[in-house]
Design a protein around this motif. Sequence first.
Motif, short mmCIF file in Angstrom:
data_model
loop_
_atom_site.label_atom_id
_atom_site.label_comp_id
_atom_site.label_asym_id
_atom_site.label_seq_id
_atom_site.Cartn_x
_atom_site.Cartn_y
_atom_site.Cartn_z
N ARG A 11 -1.98 7.85 9.98
CA ARG A 11 -1.46 6.94 11.00
C ARG A 11 -1.88 5.51 10.62
N PRO A 12 -1.02 4.54 10.91
CA PRO A 12 -1.38 3.15 10.56
C PRO A 12 -2.75 2.74 11.11
N GLU A 13 -3.07 3.19 12.28
CA GLU A 13 -4.36 2.82 12.89
C GLU A 13 -5.54 3.51 12.21
N ASP A 14 -5.28 4.56 11.42
CA ASP A 14 -6.34 5.28 10.70
C ASP A 14 -6.43 4.89 9.22
N ASP A 35 1.74 -0.72 5.35
CA ASP A 35 1.36 -0.84 6.75
C ASP A 35 1.84 0.33 7.61
N ARG A 36 2.58 1.26 7.02
CA ARG A 36 3.04 2.44 7.76
C ARG A 36 2.09 3.62 7.60
N GLY A 37 1.03 3.47 6.77
CA GLY A 37 0.04 4.53 6.62
C GLY A 37 0.19 5.36 5.37
N ASN A 38 1.01 4.92 4.42
CA ASN A 38 1.17 5.62 3.15
C ASN A 38 0.21 5.05 2.12
N ILE A 39 -0.52 5.92 1.46
CA ILE A 39 -1.51 5.53 0.45
C ILE A 39 -1.10 6.16 -0.87
N VAL A 40 -1.10 5.37 -1.93
CA VAL A 40 -0.80 5.87 -3.27
C VAL A 40 -2.12 5.97 -4.02
N ALA A 41 -2.38 7.15 -4.59
CA ALA A 41 -3.64 7.38 -5.29
C ALA A 41 -3.41 8.20 -6.55
N VAL A 42 -4.41 8.18 -7.40
CA VAL A 42 -4.44 9.03 -8.59
C VAL A 42 -5.66 9.93 -8.47
N PHE A 43 -5.45 11.22 -8.70
CA PHE A 43 -6.54 12.18 -8.75
C PHE A 43 -6.75 12.53 -10.21
#
Length: 89
Positions: A11-14, A35-43
């Motif tokens: 959630r954007p607030e989280d 700002d919509r709560g999407n995170i791009v990451a590499v594992f």
Amino acid sequence: MPISGVVITTRPEDLHQTRQFLATCAGVEVHGADDRGNIVAVFDTRTGEEMERLLKTVNACPQVLHAGITYINMEDVVVDEGLDSKATP
């Protein structure tokens, strides 16, 4: 060595709290967020089993709505232990 691109949704607030959690996870590198709560990451892990455990750990975070692998690359690592490339057979 599996390396995966992952999209994590919260959630954007989280967003801030989720990014703090991800910073504590070994093998996770956050590359951006919107700002919509999407995170791009590499594992980046040593084995497929470690990758699976890491994905389960991230999905178990209460603030994470979903974490999914968008691509995966299996790197082969060859270790040259004491072999001299100039040696003759």
